[in-house]
Structure formats: C-alpha cells, structure tokens
Scaffold this motif. Sequence first.
Motif, short mmCIF file in Angstrom:
data_model
loop_
_atom_site.label_atom_id
_atom_site.label_comp_id
_atom_site.label_asym_id
_atom_site.label_seq_id
_atom_site.Cartn_x
_atom_site.Cartn_y
_atom_site.Cartn_z
N ASP A 1 -7.01 -1.59 -6.65
CA ASP A 1 -5.87 -0.68 -6.58
C ASP A 1 -5.91 0.34 -7.71
O ASP A 1 -6.91 0.42 -8.44
CB ASP A 1 -4.55 -1.47 -6.57
CG ASP A 1 -4.41 -2.35 -7.81
OD1 ASP A 1 -5.04 -2.06 -8.83
OD2 ASP A 1 -3.64 -3.34 -7.75
N LEU B 1 0.84 -1.20 0.00
CA LEU B 1 0.00 0.00 0.00
C LEU B 1 0.87 1.26 0.00
O LEU B 1 0.65 2.19 -0.78
CB LEU B 1 -0.92 -0.03 1.23
CG LEU B 1 -1.88 1.14 1.42
CD1 LEU B 1 -2.81 1.27 0.23
CD2 LEU B 1 -2.70 0.95 2.69
N ILE C 1 -13.29 13.89 -1.61
CA ILE C 1 -12.92 12.65 -2.28
C ILE C 1 -11.41 12.70 -2.50
O ILE C 1 -10.90 13.66 -3.06
CB ILE C 1 -13.61 12.56 -3.67
CG1 ILE C 1 -15.12 12.74 -3.55
CG2 ILE C 1 -13.21 11.30 -4.40
CD1 ILE C 1 -15.91 11.53 -3.19
N ILE D 1 -6.65 -3.10 -0.66
CA ILE D 1 -7.27 -1.87 -1.15
C ILE D 1 -6.30 -0.71 -0.94
O ILE D 1 -5.58 -0.66 0.07
CB ILE D 1 -8.63 -1.60 -0.47
CG1 ILE D 1 -9.37 -0.47 -1.18
CG2 ILE D 1 -8.46 -1.26 1.02
CD1 ILE D 1 -10.86 -0.46 -0.94
N SER D 2 -6.24 0.19 -1.92
CA SER D 2 -5.41 1.39 -1.75
C SER D 2 -6.33 2.61 -1.79
O SER D 2 -7.55 2.47 -1.91
CB SER D 2 -4.37 1.47 -2.86
OG SER D 2 -5.00 1.73 -4.09
N SER D 3 -5.76 3.80 -1.72
CA SER D 3 -6.59 5.00 -1.67
C SER D 3 -7.47 5.15 -2.91
O SER D 3 -8.56 5.73 -2.82
CB SER D 3 -5.73 6.25 -1.46
OG SER D 3 -4.91 6.49 -2.58
N SER D 4 -7.03 4.60 -4.04
CA SER D 4 -7.86 4.67 -5.26
C SER D 4 -9.16 3.90 -5.07
O SER D 4 -10.20 4.28 -5.60
CB SER D 4 -7.15 4.07 -6.47
OG SER D 4 -5.79 4.30 -6.43
N LEU E 1 -1.92 7.73 4.45
CA LEU E 1 -1.76 6.29 4.72
C LEU E 1 -0.28 5.93 4.88
O LEU E 1 0.09 5.14 5.75
CB LEU E 1 -2.40 5.45 3.59
CG LEU E 1 -3.93 5.46 3.54
CD1 LEU E 1 -4.42 4.77 2.27
CD2 LEU E 1 -4.51 4.76 4.76
N LEU F 1 -10.50 3.22 -1.97
CA LEU F 1 -11.25 3.89 -0.90
C LEU F 1 -12.07 5.04 -1.46
O LEU F 1 -13.18 5.30 -1.02
CB LEU F 1 -10.28 4.43 0.16
CG LEU F 1 -9.52 3.39 0.99
CD1 LEU F 1 -8.49 4.07 1.87
CD2 LEU F 1 -10.48 2.55 1.85
N ARG F 2 -11.49 5.71 -2.46
CA ARG F 2 -12.15 6.81 -3.13
C ARG F 2 -13.52 6.37 -3.68
O ARG F 2 -14.51 7.08 -3.55
CB ARG F 2 -11.22 7.25 -4.27
CG ARG F 2 -11.63 8.45 -5.01
CD ARG F 2 -10.64 8.72 -6.17
NE ARG F 2 -11.31 9.56 -7.13
CZ ARG F 2 -12.11 9.11 -8.10
NH1 ARG F 2 -12.28 7.82 -8.28
NH2 ARG F 2 -12.73 9.94 -8.89
N GLU G 1 2.49 1.65 -3.38
CA GLU G 1 1.51 2.06 -4.40
C GLU G 1 1.17 3.54 -4.28
O GLU G 1 1.12 4.26 -5.28
CB GLU G 1 0.24 1.22 -4.31
CG GLU G 1 -0.75 1.62 -5.41
CD GLU G 1 -2.08 0.88 -5.36
OE1 GLU G 1 -2.11 -0.29 -4.96
OE2 GLU G 1 -3.09 1.50 -5.74
N GLU G 2 0.93 4.01 -3.05
CA GLU G 2 0.55 5.41 -2.86
C GLU G 2 1.68 6.35 -3.30
O GLU G 2 1.44 7.34 -3.98
CB GLU G 2 0.18 5.68 -1.39
CG GLU G 2 -0.95 4.83 -0.82
CD GLU G 2 -2.28 4.99 -1.55
OE1 GLU G 2 -2.41 5.94 -2.37
OE2 GLU G 2 -3.20 4.18 -1.33
#
Lengths: 142, 109
Positions: free
Chosen positions: B21, A45, A108, B53-56, A115, B58-59, A48-49
């Motif tokens: 993701d 994670l 959003i 799950i990533s922030s994409s 994170l 969660l969005r 990826e971020e």
Amino acid sequence: MENITEVKKLLIDNQIDELSRVATWLEELGEEWEFPMSLVLSLNLVLEEALTNTILYGYEDKLRHSIEILFSKSGDLLKVSIVDDGLAYDPTTKPDPDITLSVEDRPIGGLGVFLIKKIMDTVEYQRIENKNHLTLTKNIKP
Amino acid sequence: MNVEILAAADYSLVTVEGRVDTTNANEFEKSMLSVVDGGATKIVLDCAGLNYISSSGLRVFLIVQKKMIAIKGKFALCCLQPEIKEIFDISGFSSIFSIYADKEAAIKG
C-alpha cells in the motif's frame, strides 16, 4: 419495515501513517457489520486512494489537520463520507485513464480515483464552508 | 509486507506477502528494482500471499513491466488471490501482464 441507520466515525490526522489505523478500524467495523472480507478490502482500497490524495496533495501548510471519515449503513445502502479542510479538489472531474493502452503507452499512476469510481456505485463531491465533502455510496446487498 | 528474493540460474523468484500500500510501496519498489537492475532477464513474482494492493502497489508492477519489456525480458506473475485479480481486471492490468495459475507454469512460461 423501516431501516435503522447505523453510523461509525473515525477522525485521523493528515499523515500517511494513519492509513494503518484506518485499515484496523475498517476491519473491526467489517466484523461488527458482518461484511465479507472482499468488501472490507475494497472499502479499504477506496479509503486509501481518497485519503492518500488528500494527505499528500491537499495541504499547503505543514500544520496538523483532521480528516473525518463517516460510515453509515441503512439496510443494504452503505454511505461513506470523507470531509477535510484541505485545498479544494473535485476528484469526480478527473478523466478516466485509458485502460486499453499497451504497456509502453500506459502512464505510470493515475489509477486511484478510477478505482474508487469502479468500486463504489456513486461518487459525489461538494465544497461546503471551505471543506471538501466526498460522498460515496454502494449497495452492499449480499 | 514481506519480500523474498531468490536468484535461480535462469530466473529470479520474488515472493511478496501481506499488503502493498501507500505506506510501503517505496520499499517494494526498491526490492523489485534491485532485481531488475541486477540484470535479471526473467522475473517470476509469486503473489500467493499478497492479500491487499492499492494504486501505489500497482504503480510498481507497471514500472517493472515497462523495464522488463524494454530489455525484452520476461515478468511473470502467479497465484493471484481473487480479490487481487479483480483489481487487476478493473485496472486493465490483466491484459498487460502475464499471469499464471501456479508457480511452475510461471517459471516455464
């Protein structure tokens, strides 16, 4: 007893598809370094971020660029470095989102860097010779 | 990622499996919005098979929740794996979503 430092390195292109290769590489590294599955997922994670930001917003040209990902482990300390030659961007200056807002008021997006900061223990940024250096550490004591 | 949609009489059940993701969040968003725009007033999302799950991703959850609240509908999640629940906790999502331990409770709730 002195700790041995183990190092693993991966080079990727500035393409979103490369994230799948990052995930596979990390799974293999996790097996080799005997990381629990939950840690592998957290690190996936974090990568990826950080990489998504760089790949999507870090370049003004359409050229191919390399991004270097370096993992080093010394005892219980894991250090993750990400180095890219994209536009200067210091994620540590990004304000944290207000996670107490109601659904209606929550914007959003804007969770990525937050994170990273919550999962890792330290997050440092340096701009050296036109490159972004993001250095993250985490104590991985089981 | 694998998404399955089942339209029951009074709710829509969506089952998501695998990873959501940056590479596939758009696809997940399209599937979820097709259910919302199809007029569902209650959506149950079964996350038992969701393992990343990533922030994409969660969005997309937040977009659906905003839309369902706007139409006074219900968006119920169930069966989150511990790692996913942790990401929800960190993000403050646990307090803005209805999360149930099992599918039956989410359908009833």
